[in-house]
Design an enzyme around this catalytic site. Sequence first.
Site: not given
Ligand code: URA
Length: 209
Positions: A104, A108, A200, A203
């Site tokens: 991502r 943007t 995330d 992560d």
């Molecule tokens: N991707 C993620 O890992 N967490 C989010 O909250 C949104 C996209």
Amino acid sequence: MDHLTVVRHPLVQHKLTLMRRKDTPTAVFRQLLREISQLLAYEVTRELPMREVEIETPVAPMRSPELDGRKLALVSILRAGNGLLDGILELVPSARVGFVGLYRDEDTLEPVQYYFKVPDHLDDRLVIAVDPMLATGNSSAAAVDLLKRQGATDIRFLCLLAAPEGVDRMRQAHPDVPIVTAAVDERLNEKGYIVPGLGDAGDRMFGTK
Ligand code: URA
């Protein structure tokens, strides 16, 4: 299938709560994701292709249904999708597996493709695309676009958490693709994270930051 299925089973909800906690360690998070993926798989595989085979029980011969795993393609949307993929593959080891690499763009929030490798004959398979977080829906919609371009016509989307924005985006872009998730949260924040969410997923799964 309905366009959106929220799996409210107590085991799923309990494990999701543990995963949301910010203090849950990486190894526990990964293990929970594996367990929850198998519970979600139960829902998303309801219409898996079957075939009849001749078997013999200790008492008599019979025709009995078994999974036609070769007709199933699991497609992981990298990298977080792998956390869902592993658990489902334990349940359906003969499934074929594909990968879509999209990251991502942080400015943007649009998806950028960097990898695409999927099994042949997607037109002849049930395709289950997996990604834990359905946030803006941009990468999910883009991944499904790619799968359709490759011939897939029967696609399900499996995620752990969804934002209303992502569900709407998918409904508009791919009304024919049912979504199965453990929860639909409140909203996205300005950085495109699901609120309250779990942070995330990649992560948290891999211990990166
Ligand atoms: N991707 C993620 O890992 N967490 C989010 O909250 C949104 C996209």
